[in-house]
Design an enzyme around this catalytic site. Structure first.
Site, short mmCIF file in Angstrom:
data_model
loop_
_atom_site.label_atom_id
_atom_site.label_comp_id
_atom_site.label_asym_id
_atom_site.label_seq_id
_atom_site.Cartn_x
_atom_site.Cartn_y
_atom_site.Cartn_z
N ASP A 439 6.21 2.37 -8.20
CA ASP A 439 5.60 1.58 -7.13
C ASP A 439 6.46 0.34 -6.91
OD1 ASP A 439 3.11 1.01 -5.43
OD2 ASP A 439 3.30 -0.83 -6.61
N GLU A 482 3.86 2.62 -0.81
CA GLU A 482 5.16 2.39 -1.44
C GLU A 482 5.25 3.05 -2.81
OE1 GLU A 482 2.68 -1.43 -1.87
OE2 GLU A 482 3.10 0.04 -0.33
#
Length: 579
Positions: A439, A482
């Site tokens: 992430d 993301e």
């Protein structure tokens, strides 16, 4: 397929046995046909005409000379019946025009039908049968004739099975379609044959012509009836193939099923399916079938009017050939040297040639006109099926691919992970699997400072970096926002940590270039981004595929995010720390 040695042996056996058996039969049962020479010539003519109208069932010609042979046998004896029957088979083989590789069938069939005649004659004598002008006045008089006719069918079928099993080496069933057809056709022919014999006893030569015309007519009617039935079967199978092809399948499945079906429907030794490559203006071979599985996939692309397939593409019109002499000039480069018969048809879509189908056989006259028409129908199904399959593949791809990064999306990844685990359990393979979940750190700040388009640029560049790092060693997907996930088969925890650390450094140490930023300056800007990464492995950390994702997520959040970000953490270490 018979070896050359077996073929030579058949000819040698025929040369030794055939004349010897003829002489032996002549000595044991001398024929008496003096004064009936014209009659025998007329019988021979009638049998020759009937031999021109065979029915081919399972590769075996069935024709109705035995009905005439019955009259000849009962009246003149075994020698004359064998002599006229063998003459009729010469006419049959002349009509069939056997290719050079199949010439061994001549001595094989001559011997087989000689033994059929001898065996049936033995059954006839066993039931008290005699020769000459017999009076048929009661059902008992017909029993030897019925026994003879039944013996012809059964002995013929028995010898066919023995030849196919022990000489040709093919699987064979005694009760099959050819036996059914021969039985039914002989049942129809037998009454006509009896009428011919009875009339011949009464009026001799005239009976041959009185009954001969309906006999030939009946042979033609049965041949046409069988052909119509055969065409109906082809049409039904064509319809079935069309329905099967138009299911939602991938292009490779469509091509495989098409080739599999058409190679069982027709006599196909080699099949070629070409795709028109409009950008390069040539035909590209996308599927090749070799019945022997001995030839390599041909690599030659064809231009318009080059070879048979190129000619079909250029003219947008199908062609078919009966023998090599019709097409050989200028086309030998693109065809195996043993090919004789060819069907080549353009694959049309919206009146445009989108491909070419070419079927070939090593046999001369392997294809008939109606078979060409059947293939033409099938190519229409194929064109629709390929277009549907390509649309299906594109729809499926779009549902599985992240449109921004062109990586797999989470929906595909979860299905892939589940299927992979299921296959492992099915195969019972003890395999380790590693899952890396990453992430991006503080990614909201990138979007806020440089704009969402720049954020998308960063995500796309990260996707490219991950693809280059992982390559074919695993599967990379955008799991959401993301977050990105990497599945690594056959990778243990130590190796996974090494790969994850390599990924972390490639992200952190190389700046991302942003072109579509919202800053006042127009030049691209470079920004540094970091990622927090978590790892979980199977079977060390879990037993369920979705647990693998959850454990990697926990490792990433607890072991990397909470510990200052831009770190790699394993689920095992997080568990040890928590404890």
């Amino acid at each position: 397929m018979l070896t050359k040695q077996k073929k030579v042996a058949l000819w040698v056996i025929w040369v030794l046995l055939w004349p010897s058996i003829f002489v032996l039969i002549y000595q044991l049962q001398p024929p008496t046909f003096q004064g009936h020479e014209i009659d025998l010539l007329s019988f021979a003519l009638l049998m020759g005409i009937v031999a021109l109208f065979p029915i081919i069932v399972n590769g075996t010609p069935i024709f109705f000379i035995h009905g005439i042979g019955l009259t000849v046998f009962i009246y003149f004896g075994l020698f004359v019946e064998i002599m006229l029957t063998q003459m009729a088979y010469i006419i049959l083989f002349a009509k069939l025009r056997l290719p050079k590789n199949d010439l061994y069938k001549i001595p094989l069939n001559f011997l087989m039908f000689m033994f059929v005649s001898i065996g049936a004659a033995g059954v006839y004598y066993l039931f008290g049968g005699r020769h000459g002008a017999l009076e048929i006045s009661s059902p008992m008089d017909i029993i030897p004739i019925l026994a003879y006719s039944l013996a012809i069918i059964l002995i013929n079928q028995l010898l066919l099975n023995l030849i196919r099993t022990f000489i040709v080496g093919l699987p064979s069933k005694f009760f099959n379609r050819s036996l059914l057809w021969e039985g039914v056709s002989n049942l129809i022919i037998l009454p006509v044959a009896l009428v011919l014999y009875i009339l011949y006893v009464e009026i001799e030569l005239g009976a041959i012509y009185y009954v001969g015309v309906p006999f030939v007519s009946l042979s033609i009617i049965l041949m046409l009836f069988y052909r119509s039935r055969r065409i109906n079967d082809y049409l039904q199978r064509t319809s079935d193939i069309g329905h099967e092809l138009t299911e939602k399948l991938e292009v490779s499945e469509v091509l495989d099923r098409f080739v599999e079906n058409i190679s069982t429907l027709l006599d196909v030794n080699y099949a070629y399916i070409y795709d028109v490559d409009e950008s390069k203006d040539w035909l590209t071979l996308i599927r090749f079938y070799d019945a022997t599985e001995e030839r390599d996939f041909p690599t030659d692309d064809l231009h318009k009017f080059e070879g048979i397939s190129g000619k079909v593409w250029g003219n947008a019109q199908g062609i078919y050939y009966h023998s090599r002499k019709q097409w050989e000039e200028g086309n030998t480069k693109f065809m195996p040297e043993e090919v004789e018969s060819v069907i080549s048809i353009p694959i049309l879509r919206h009146n445009q040639v989108v491909g070419v189908l070419t079927l070939t056989s090593k046999k001369k006259r392997a294809y008939e006109k109606y078979q060409y028409m059947i293939v033409d129908i099938l190519t229409n199904y194929l064109a629709v099926a390929i277009e549907n399959a390509r649309n299906y593949e594109e729809t499926k791809r779009q549902s599985e691919i992240c449109p921004l990064t062109n990586l797999y999306n989470y929906r595909y990844f979860e299905k892939h992970l589940q299927a992979y685990f299921s296959q492992l359990q099915k195969n019972g393979v003890p395999e380790r699997i590693a899952l890396i979940l990453l992430d991006l750190d503080h990614f909201k700040e990138i979007n806020d400072q440089y704009g969402h388009e720049s954020g998308n640029e960063a995500l796309c560049e990260l996707a490219d970096r991950l693809r280059n790092i992982i390559s074919d060693k695993g599967t990379v997907a955008r799991y959401g926002g993301e977050e990105f996930v990497i599945l690594l088969p056959n990778v243990n925890q130590e190796h996974a940590l090494h790969i994850a650390e390599h990924v972390r450094r490639k992200i952190a140490n190389t700046p991302f270039t942003l072109h579509e930023h919202i800053l006042e300056e127009k030049n691209p800007v470079q920004v540094y981004i970091t990622a927090s990464i978590g790892i979980a492995t199977y079977p060390d950390d879990c037993e369920d595929p979705m647990e693998l994702v959850r454990h990697a997520d926990r490792a990433m959040y607890m072991g990397a995010k909470r510990q200052g970000r831009n770190k790699v953490a394993s689920y095992e270490k997080v568990v040890e720390t928590a404890e």
